[in-house]
Scaffold this motif. Sequence first.
Motif, PDB file in Angstrom:
ATOM      1  N   LYS A  45       0.847  -1.195   0.000  1.00 21.30           N
ATOM      2  CA  LYS A  45       0.000   0.000   0.000  1.00 21.30           C
ATOM      3  C   LYS A  45       0.883   1.245   0.000  1.00 21.30           C
ATOM      4  CE  LYS A  45      -3.825  -1.972   2.716  1.00 21.30           C
ATOM      5  NZ  LYS A  45      -4.590  -1.858   3.985  1.00 21.30           N
ATOM      6  N   LYS A 167      -2.369   6.879   7.860  1.00 24.58           N
ATOM      7  CA  LYS A 167      -0.935   6.641   7.734  1.00 24.58           C
ATOM      8  C   LYS A 167      -0.311   7.850   7.037  1.00 24.58           C
ATOM      9  CE  LYS A 167      -1.854   1.698   6.869  1.00 24.58           C
ATOM     10  NZ  LYS A 167      -1.266   0.956   7.976  1.00 24.58           N
ATOM     11  N   ARG A 169       1.842   9.690   4.403  1.00 19.77           N
ATOM     12  CA  ARG A 169       2.209   9.355   3.027  1.00 19.77           C
ATOM     13  C   ARG A 169       3.307  10.301   2.553  1.00 19.77           C
ATOM     14  NH1 ARG A 169      -2.207   8.082  -1.349  1.00 19.77           N
ATOM     15  NH2 ARG A 169      -3.452   9.236   0.155  1.00 19.77           N
ATOM     16  N   LEU A 183       4.352   4.687   2.734  1.00 20.87           N
ATOM     17  CA  LEU A 183       3.582   4.964   3.941  1.00 20.87           C
ATOM     18  C   LEU A 183       4.456   4.785   5.173  1.00 20.87           C
ATOM     19  CD1 LEU A 183       0.207   3.126   3.162  1.00 20.87           C
ATOM     20  CD2 LEU A 183       0.834   5.510   2.688  1.00 20.87           C
ATOM     21  N   ASN A 209       4.650   0.035   1.885  1.00 18.57           N
ATOM     22  CA  ASN A 209       4.071   0.225   3.213  1.00 18.57           C
ATOM     23  C   ASN A 209       5.170  -0.100   4.220  1.00 18.57           C
ATOM     24  OD1 ASN A 209       2.308   0.583   5.320  1.00 18.57           O
ATOM     25  ND2 ASN A 209       0.910  -1.059   4.740  1.00 18.57           N
ATOM     26  N   ASN A 212       4.983  -1.966   7.526  1.00 15.09           N
ATOM     27  CA  ASN A 212       4.129  -3.152   7.495  1.00 15.09           C
ATOM     28  C   ASN A 212       4.561  -4.101   6.383  1.00 15.09           C
ATOM     29  OD1 ASN A 212       1.583  -2.556   9.408  1.00 15.09           O
ATOM     30  ND2 ASN A 212       2.208  -0.660   8.409  1.00 15.09           N
TER      31      ASN A 212
END
Length: 265
Positions: A45, A167, A169, A183, A209, A212
């Motif tokens: 993401k 989150k 960005r 992110l 991401n 994560n």
Amino acid sequence: MSTKSKSGSSSISELVKTVVYALLIAAVFRTLLFQPFWIPSGSMKPTLLIGDFLFVNKFAYGYSRNSCPFSACPFSGRIWASQPERGDVIVFRHPRTGEDYVKRLIGLPGDRVQVKDSLLYINGTPVDVKVAPDFVEPYVAQGLQTHPGSRPNCINVPAAQGGDCIKRREIETLPGGVSHEILDVGETRADNTVEFSVPPGEYFFMGDNRDNSIDSRFSQSDNGVGFVPFENLIGRADRIIFSSAGNSLLAFWDWRADRFFKAIR
């Protein structure tokens, strides 16, 4: 045997031939040209969302044994090889588990890669990063945003059921000019790493991401990806074909039409 029986046998034979030919064509298409791939996790993401469906360009880097299902191609090394470029989003075979992963190529053979205070350094130079509007999506328990039983990482912790998960960005520009969104949700153990020296013939990958993603920042002994050999690259992810935020393809109200045929950058 009657004429009717012969006609019935002929029809069955033609049907079997048609099915066999269709399967052979599909196998060749999947092995040599494009392989379908569903995005199962949020590690890429906002570039790729859970529920995105894409075809992987398998002739982008040539072919290895991993180009065939179950790594069954009967040769070693790579044929018709073409080198990947920094910033490519690539599907590859995990060197230890054999699972298919999708990440962004960050480090080329011979590069030195390090993360310090969440900032990426390549060959001792920090990459350019610009602040962008926050990434916001709803948190739905048992939904596609996160795995059942877990909670998403957000800067507004804890995100409430049905509320927004936020989150930070940023726009990151890699050496060579490729810009993409990343992110950040705060301090994690992946925000500061040792300096990695990418070996010849291998590559260093990271998820967009950043907090994560289990990627090359983590060794295989630490359940990570580590360095990925050239032979393990399956293909380049070029374009999202279809996307759904729901659990069923028939639930058209969950379709994300703005992502249909979207180029991956």
